[in-house]
Structure formats: C-alpha cells, structure tokens
Design an enzyme around this catalytic site. Structure first.
Site, short mmCIF file in Angstrom:
data_model
loop_
_atom_site.label_atom_id
_atom_site.label_comp_id
_atom_site.label_asym_id
_atom_site.label_seq_id
_atom_site.Cartn_x
_atom_site.Cartn_y
_atom_site.Cartn_z
N ASP A 98 1.25 4.99 1.85
CA ASP A 98 0.85 5.91 2.90
C ASP A 98 0.91 7.33 2.35
O ASP A 98 1.96 7.77 1.86
CB ASP A 98 1.79 5.78 4.10
CG ASP A 98 1.69 4.40 4.76
OD1 ASP A 98 0.57 3.92 4.95
OD2 ASP A 98 2.75 3.81 5.06
N ASP A 120 -3.59 4.45 2.37
CA ASP A 120 -4.02 5.06 3.63
C ASP A 120 -3.82 6.56 3.49
O ASP A 120 -2.70 7.03 3.24
CB ASP A 120 -3.21 4.54 4.81
CG ASP A 120 -3.56 3.10 5.18
OD1 ASP A 120 -4.55 2.59 4.64
OD2 ASP A 120 -2.84 2.51 6.00
N ASP A 134 0.84 -1.20 0.00
CA ASP A 134 0.00 0.00 0.00
C ASP A 134 0.88 1.25 0.00
O ASP A 134 2.10 1.18 0.14
CB ASP A 134 -0.95 0.00 1.20
CG ASP A 134 -0.22 0.04 2.53
OD1 ASP A 134 1.03 -0.03 2.52
OD2 ASP A 134 -0.87 0.13 3.57
#
Length: 689
Positions: free
Chosen positions: A105, A157, A103
């Site tokens: 950030d 995120d 992922d």
C-alpha cells in the site's frame, strides 16, 4: 526485550500485567515463530530487497512526473525540481508484517499545484508506458480513489494526496495535524492510512513482539475465514489495532502470551464498547472534520464492534460488521482461546490454531452468488462491484426473523462451465435457521431482490457500458449435498443425492422474478426427529441436527421463465427462490452433563475470573465516548413482529381449516407441549457455558 518499568503507559488505561516472560513463554514463542515459517508469512531477504528496489523505481517515476507537470503549469526548471513530492508506504508493509507475494500500500504525496485529475490522467498514462509496469487499473470514483498496478511482479495500491503546501520537504512526517488544513475529504482519507499505521507503531510498547503476534493473528483470521473488511469481518488495520491494544495491556509479555491474551481479552470484551489505543485527539486547529462519536452521530451508535483509529480524524474501522459476522468472529475468539489454553499447558501444537475452517460442512443450506463476465479483465472489475454489495444481502437476510445467521465465506471461487468462454466467480453464504416448534416456510425473494437492486442501481454499473452489456449475476439456493455441482471435489467431496420428501409446485410468476409457492403434500403427520444436545447452544446449526430435515427446492421451470432479465442493465440476473420447510425437534430424551461444561482446574478458573473482571472494567473505561446499543430498536422490532404474528393468528382462527391445515395445526399443538422443555435446555446450557 524492553521491559515496561516506567509510570507512564500507552493506551487509555494502565496495563493488566507487567510480568516478564518465563522460560516457557520464550519456548512457546520460538515454537510459534517456527510454525509461522511453514505458512510463508515471512518475506525472504531477496524478496525484501526486490520490494525496496521497486519502491525506489516508483519514487523516481513520481519525481519525474511531478517535474514534468510543474513545468507544464508554468514552473521553471529549477522551481520544478524543488517542489518535491514522494512516496509513503502504509498497511502491512509499513507495519513490517508483510509476507511472500503480499501487495504494498503506497501513497503519493504531491504539492498543491498538482491536481487529482493529473494523477488519474497523465500519471496513469505514464504508468501504462513505463517498463515492467502491468495490470494498471484506475478506480477514481472509489471511496478512497486508487490506482492498482503491478510493478516488476509486485502488486501495489497507489493512493494520491495533494497537500496545501507549495513544496514537499524531504523527511516530511504525516502525523502533523496541520497538514490536514484545506484538504478535501478524499485527500484526508488517503492520508489516513499512513497516519493510522504510524500511530499504531508509536503506541505499542515493543514493536518486535507486536509484529510476531500480529503475523500469527492475521494468519489465524485468514485461515478461519474472518479476514475481509468488505464482507463485514475485520481488515488488516483492525486486526493490527486489536493486537496493539493487547500489547498495551501486557507490555512485557512474549509474543506467544500476547496471542493467548488477545483471545482472552476480546472474547470477554463488552462489545459494543469501543476499542481505543489512545484518547481522542482534540481538534485544536478547528478543522471540524467528522470523527466517530455516537453522541453526535446517531449512526455511530449502531456499530456492533467499534475499533477506533488512533489518528485524527478518528474513525471506526469496523463499520461494516454485521450481526452475523460479529457472531462468527466471537465464536472464533472462543475457539482460539480454548486452543491457546491447551497450547499453553503443552496439550496442543500451534498448528491446531491455524487449521482452516470447514465452511462447507457447517450448514445444510447455502446461497450461491455467481458473477459472470465475457472475459477475465471485465470479471475483475465486475466481481469487485458485486463483492462490495454482498454485505447488503447479509443485512437483509439478518432482518428475516427465521434466519439465525448468514455466514458469508470471504473466499471467492472460480467456476468452470463446460463449453463456455465466459469467466465466472462465486461466493457462498451459509444459512442457519431459527428452528421453531413447528414447520416454517421461508421465502428469500425480497432479500435477494434488494441485493440485486443495489447492484443494478450502482453508479459504477450505470456509468460503464462494458459492465452493463458484458456481465451477468446469478443468485441461487443450494443444499449442502448439491455443492459438488459448483465446486471441485478437493474443496467439497460429493455426497450421495437424497430423494426429496416433499415436492414443490411452481405457481404465479411475478413480472420481475418468479416467486415459489410451496405446497406440502402430507398423507400423515410427520414424526418429529430428535437431536443430540451439544455443549454450546450457539453451535446448534442445521448441520448438527440429527434428523430434523430442512427441505428446500429451487424452481424448476423453463430457462426463459426462471431468468430475471434486466432491461439491458445486465445481461441477465437470475434468482431461484426457495421456500424452506423446517420440521419440529423433540428434545425429550436428551440429557446434559453439567460437569462437562465446567473447568477442571479451579485455581485457573479463579485467576481467570479475576482477569475477566479486569477486562470488563477495561472495556468500560476504554470508552471515552458513550456508545448506545441497539437493544431498544431490536426490542421494538421484535414486539412489532410478535403483534403482527398474533394478529395473523387471530384472523386465521376465524377461517375454516382444510385437511392440510388441520394436520399442520395438530403438529403445532403437539410440538407446543414440548416447546418449554427446549427453552429450559438452552437456558441450562447458557448458564453452564
């Protein structure tokens, strides 16, 4: 590779060695990189281009949203286009160590007229409507509020920070401390991720060397089950800071050498002395933000493995570490050091370092935590809440004097239940008991109940009707041979069932949960079993005991009696309490081969001893802030327990003994005669370790 030649240095101390790589070091680095390629820790060129494209689309979405919100709040079209606002990245992507499928950030930085409520309302709605954006989940009440999403196949995120600026200029850098003025705590914490990541990159002597070594350490930590900040291990930023500190101490070393020295430095580190990448920044602007300082904040003095972030306000990134997780990590440091030494001399390959831990063969007893929800979407939210509380259970288990270690596996496992439409997720905690000179009964009712209470009383549960009505939490004890009832054979091969030697009777149900009272039906004194002495006394777990059988049985009552029902808070909370009886161990016929514990290469030992002394002095001088250990607390606690135990024994001596008690006393007296021998063995092992 840039060499360290100047008189200045990064870090709070000078380097241990400025030696440049030898041909063998370059060869080992090439082998390390080839090994890492097999594990998919590098992103593909296509994947990198796709991530850049996704970040560009998200940034365009952010700019459009800020313009729209600015006009709603009275800005003209021209003014709305000038206020700015942009996306920053941090974490593994910013450090340049992300792999396939990782992922990203990200942080949304907005001008002062954009509120956090706008972010979690109108921007969230914009994400729901956006093309190629899926799985949008907002967590506004988290310690660091976040929106989780998937953008064109890339998980992200997204944090939010509102600066006290009317305009966000292009090319803004976030390391300027003045940007923290007039910000609330949530904005400061959101900014901290970017500030820490950028500081780490500035403080390492060679970024490429750092990145390859960090990829190796992150892979090793994940494969060995010690990569999880939430469960008390180290998270990505903590591992990055440890590798960065190693690079500071060996600024010219190749990546393979950095990996070896990483294990050497932190296996020898004088914990809880803190690890710092730089001297603490002074609060020259008078911001008065709380920083890590055990002299001022008493709670900081109890941190077991403090690793301090390099950007103001300095924080300990490892405050979740417990005694058990610390011991597990230190054991892995020792294993890693031994393997890397053999790799360095050509005895082993890098693949051995990355072998996964065989968690389900380490212990005889496990606690199984199972979170259940009516659908997968609700389970995602429910499992996050349960996982965030597991370290509370670990702490309570560690307080039990009969438990030596509570080893939590950070990997969660789905459970398939026949004829059930619910979704299930499980976590496992391995238990190692303190084997005393006689039998011991262990009841885990209190520890489990405290964990359940922390879940039931959490604001996230209380404020969510879906969680209260559509979820369930089960906590059970399982022996190693019973793990095949929970996990597939490819994870845990089934073992043959063994008959229970001592039955367990169930008595006196509690109105909250069923307490189990163990009654041992003994017809003759049990013969103490013998164990094989191992090189490392710390590795002597229940699973390594040759015969000392640890018996445990969960309750066996009707379903409606064994279930812990909460009054509508959760569907049901079940706990099968277990009393565990551990037999004595007779060590009389064991011997220790002292020579097997000594290093054969005396010259290497002399060099390593000198380097170890450098590490010891480093960990002392590395701390510009004094850290107090909790030895006094532990000592007083132990004294209190000893006093309580002595008092209980005195009271018991005035009571006539029944037949069962008489037999147990005979066993304890017999085993007490050999108790001092076991102490001598452990001391001897520790001396030659």
């Amino acid at each position: 590779m840039a060499n360290y030649l100047g008189s200045g240095f990064a870090g709070v101390t000078g380097p241990i060695s400025t030696a440049v790589p030898k041909p063998q070091d370059i060869k080992l680095t090439n082998l390390l990189e080839a090994c890492l390629q097999k594990y998919g820790v590098f992103d593909t060129p296509e994947g990198q281009k796709h991530r850049l494209l996704v970040l560009g689309k998200l940034n365009e979405l952010v700019k459009k949203w800020i313009i729209d919100i600015s006009k709603e709040k009275g800005k003209s079209e021209a003014e709305a286009k000038e206020v700015g606002g942009t996306i920053f990245t941090f974490g593994s992507y910013r450090l340049g160590v992300h792999g396939k499928g990782a992922d990203i950030d990200t942080l949304l930085v907005a001008p002062r007229h954009i509120e956090r409520t706008d972010f979690f309302s109108s921007f969230k709605e914009l994400l729901f409507e956006a093309k190629n954006v899926t799985n949008v989940r907002a967590v506004p009440d988290a310690f660091v509020p976040v929106i989780k999403l998937e953008f064109d196949g890339v998980e992200m995120d997204l944090l939010f920070a509102r600066l006290a600026l009317p305009v966000i200029p292009d090319g803004l850098g976030l390391l300027d401390m003045s940007l923290l003025k007039n910000l609330d705590a949530k904005c400061v914490r959101s900014l901290n991720g970017c500030r820490v990541t950028d500081s780490i990159l500035k403080l390492v002597p060679n970024q490429e060397t750092f990145r390859l070594a960090l990829r190796a350490i992150k892979l090793w930590a994940k494969r060995r089950g010690i990569y999880s900040n939430a469960l008390g291990y180290l998270g990505g930023v903590s591992w990055a800071m440890l590798v960065a500190r190693t690079c500071q101490l060996y600024p010219n070393a190749a990546s393979s050498t950095i990996v070896l020295k990483f294990f050497f430095v932190f296996e020898k580190w004088n914990w809880p002395q803190p690890v710092l990448l730089r001297k603490a920044e002074e609060d020259v602007l008078g911001l008065n933000l709380q920083v890590w300082n055990p002299q001022v904040n008493p709670g900081d003095a109890h941190h077991l493995m403090p690793i301090i972030t390099p950007a103001y306000p300095q924080q300990n990134s490892t405050f979740n570490v417990t005694k058990s997780t610390r011991d597990v990590m230190l054991n892995e440091f020792r294993r890693g050091l031994d393997i890397c030494r053999d790799i360095d001399v050509g005895k082993l390959s890098w693949d051995i370092l990355f072998e996964p831990i065989k968690f389900f063969s380490l212990y005889k007893h496990y606690i199984v935590i199972c979170a259940t929800a009516i659908d997968s979407d609700l389970l995602l939210k429910w499992s996050g809440l349960v996982e965030s509380k597991i370290r509370i259970l670990i702490g309570k288990l560690e307080d039990n004097e009969n438990i030596k270690i509570a080893h939590v596996n950070p990997t969660s496992y789905p459970r398939i239940v026949p004829d059930s439409t619910d979704s299930h997720l499980m976590w496992f905690i391995g238990l190692e008991f303190c084997v005393g000179p006689g039998g011991v009964n262990i009841t885990l009712t209190y520890e489990i109940q405290m964990f359940i209470n922390s879940v039931v009383k959490s604001p996230a549960l209380q404020s969510s009707p879906d969680l209260r009505n559509g979820t369930q939490l089960d906590v059970k004890h399982a022996r190693r041979r019973d793990l095949s009832d929970y996990l597939s054979p490819d994870i845990v091969p089934p073992l043959p069932k063994k008959k229970k030697q001592f039955p367990i009777d169930i008595e006196t149900p509690s109105p909250i949960l069923k307490r189990v009272h163990k009654i041992e039906r003994v017809e003759e004194p049990r013969v103490s079993k013998r164990i094989k002495i191992m090189d490392d006394p710390d590795s002597l777990t229940d699973s390594s005991i040759g015969g000392g059988e640890a018996t445990a049985k969960t309750t066996n009552v009707d379903e409606d009696e064994s279930s812990l029902m909460s009054t509508g808070k959760i569907g049901s909370l079940n706990f099968d309490s277990a009393d565990v009886s551990i037999t004595d161990i007779d060590p009389m016929e064991n011997s220790i081969n002292d020579s097997s514990l000594m290093m054969s290469d005396s010259s290497m030992m002399e060099h390593q001893n000198e380097e170890s002394r450098n590490i010891s002095s480093l960990s002392t001088s590395d701390s510009t802030l004094t850290t107090t250990t909790t030895n006094n607390v532990s000592t007083s606690s132990s004294s209190a327990n000893a006093s309580s135990s002595s008092s209980a024994q005195h009271n018991h001596s005035n009571t006539p003994l029944g037949p069962l008690q008489a037999i147990q006393q005979q066993q304890q007296q017999s085993s007490a005669q050999t108790a001092h021998i076991k102490k001598n063995i452990v001391l001897k092992l520790s001396t030659h370790k």
